[in-house]
Design an enzyme around this catalytic site. Structure first.
Site, mmCIF file in Angstrom:
data_model
loop_
_atom_site.group_PDB
_atom_site.id
_atom_site.type_symbol
_atom_site.label_atom_id
_atom_site.label_comp_id
_atom_site.label_asym_id
_atom_site.label_seq_id
_atom_site.Cartn_x
_atom_site.Cartn_y
_atom_site.Cartn_z
ATOM 1 N N GLU A 187 -35.569 -15.005 -19.917
ATOM 2 C CA GLU A 187 -34.632 -14.273 -20.774
ATOM 3 C C GLU A 187 -35.108 -12.824 -20.854
ATOM 4 O OE1 GLU A 187 -31.686 -15.186 -22.081
ATOM 5 O OE2 GLU A 187 -31.754 -13.056 -22.564
ATOM 6 N N CYS B 193 -33.651 -13.231 -11.224
ATOM 7 C CA CYS B 193 -32.758 -13.428 -12.373
ATOM 8 C C CYS B 193 -33.140 -12.479 -13.518
ATOM 9 C CB CYS B 193 -32.749 -14.907 -12.763
ATOM 10 S SG CYS B 193 -31.238 -15.342 -13.636
ATOM 11 N N HIS C 216 -32.717 -18.216 -8.373
ATOM 12 C CA HIS C 216 -34.094 -18.698 -8.570
ATOM 13 C C HIS C 216 -34.657 -19.315 -7.293
ATOM 14 C CE1 HIS C 216 -34.249 -18.313 -12.997
ATOM 15 N NE2 HIS C 216 -32.949 -18.500 -12.906
ATOM 16 N N GLU D 175 -37.582 -19.822 -6.570
ATOM 17 C CA GLU D 175 -38.758 -20.628 -6.929
ATOM 18 C C GLU D 175 -38.367 -22.045 -7.350
ATOM 19 O OE1 GLU D 175 -37.363 -18.284 -8.585
ATOM 20 O OE2 GLU D 175 -37.228 -18.852 -10.689
HETATM 21 N N1 GLN Z 1 -29.268 -14.472 -18.685
HETATM 22 C C1 GLN Z 1 -30.669 -14.243 -18.646
HETATM 23 C C2 GLN Z 1 -31.009 -12.823 -19.100
HETATM 24 O O1 GLN Z 1 -30.241 -12.061 -19.439
HETATM 25 C C3 GLN Z 1 -31.244 -14.476 -17.270
HETATM 26 C C4 GLN Z 1 -31.175 -15.935 -16.905
HETATM 27 C C5 GLN Z 1 -32.259 -16.402 -15.985
HETATM 28 O O2 GLN Z 1 -33.257 -15.719 -15.761
HETATM 29 N N2 GLN Z 1 -32.090 -17.598 -15.492
HETATM 30 O O3 GLN Z 1 -32.093 -12.419 -19.126
#
Ligand code: GLN
Length: 188
Positions: A47, A78, A170, A172
């Site tokens: 996040e 991400c 992802h 990983e």
């Molecule tokens: N939505 C997340 C963010 O804003 C990212 C999601 C993820 O890393 N799987 O940071």
């Protein structure tokens, strides 16, 4: 080459495992001292708003920004892509990013958690890669120096600017080592 994984939050162990599988030497980075010992940094998914806060409270934001400005290679996945981006759309007002990848990235661009999905990507130079998207961002603007290596519905989801790589998905989590391998090969 010692490769760090930013270990404040998110899927740290999966990246460390992928690096070990490739024979690299993963280091979990939680402190400025650990950062000083690495040659390249992976920023995991998780996040980005939480990571931004933890980067401040751990005292890691400025030292990482300065290593990145000095050319340390980085690979963000991400949330990690969001942390590397120059412009973050739909971000929280106080969320910070390192701005070393000249893209505008929109958070949660594919929708909410229920809109997470898996897809086969056609990656430049690698062929088909199975990709896991979890509340994923996508890229809405790329700067002149940015190469787009893969897209979903025309939206860039894998980009590179010199020694900085970023994926909206992802790698990983899919057991496929090729993207990490590509990163290590290109930056070592
Ligand atoms: N939505 C997340 C963010 O804003 C990212 C999601 C993820 O890393 N799987 O940071």
């Amino acid at each position: 080459m010692k490769v760090g994984v930013l270990a404040l939050q998110g899927d740290v162990s999966e990246h460390a495992q992928t690096l070990s599988d490739l024979g690299a030497d993963p280091v979990e980075v939680r402190t400025p001292d650990a950062l000083a010992a690495i040659d390249a940094l992976i920023l995991p998914g998780g996040e980005s708003t939480t990571m931004s806060m933890l980067l401040e409270s751990s005292g890691l934001f400025e030292p990482i920004a300065s290593r990145l400005d000095d050319g340390m290679p980085a690979f963000g996945t991400c949330a990690g892509m969001i942390l590397l981006a120059k412009d973050v759309l739909d971000g929280r007002a106080d969320q910070r990013s390192f701005g070393v990848l000249d893209i505008a990235v929109r958070r949660n661009a594919f929708g909410r958690q229920v809109d997470s999905f898996e897809s086969e990507l056609d990656v430049d130079g690698l062929g088909t890669v199975h990709a896991v998207f979890i509340r994923a961002p996508y890229v809405e603007r790329v700067g002149d120096g940015v190469e787009v290596l893969a897209r979903v519905d025309d939206h860039p989801v894998l980009c590179r600017e010199g020694r900085v790589f970023a994926a909206a998905f992802h790698p990983e989590l899919s057991g496929d080592l090729r993207l990490h391998e590509l990163f290590l090969r290109e930056v070592s």
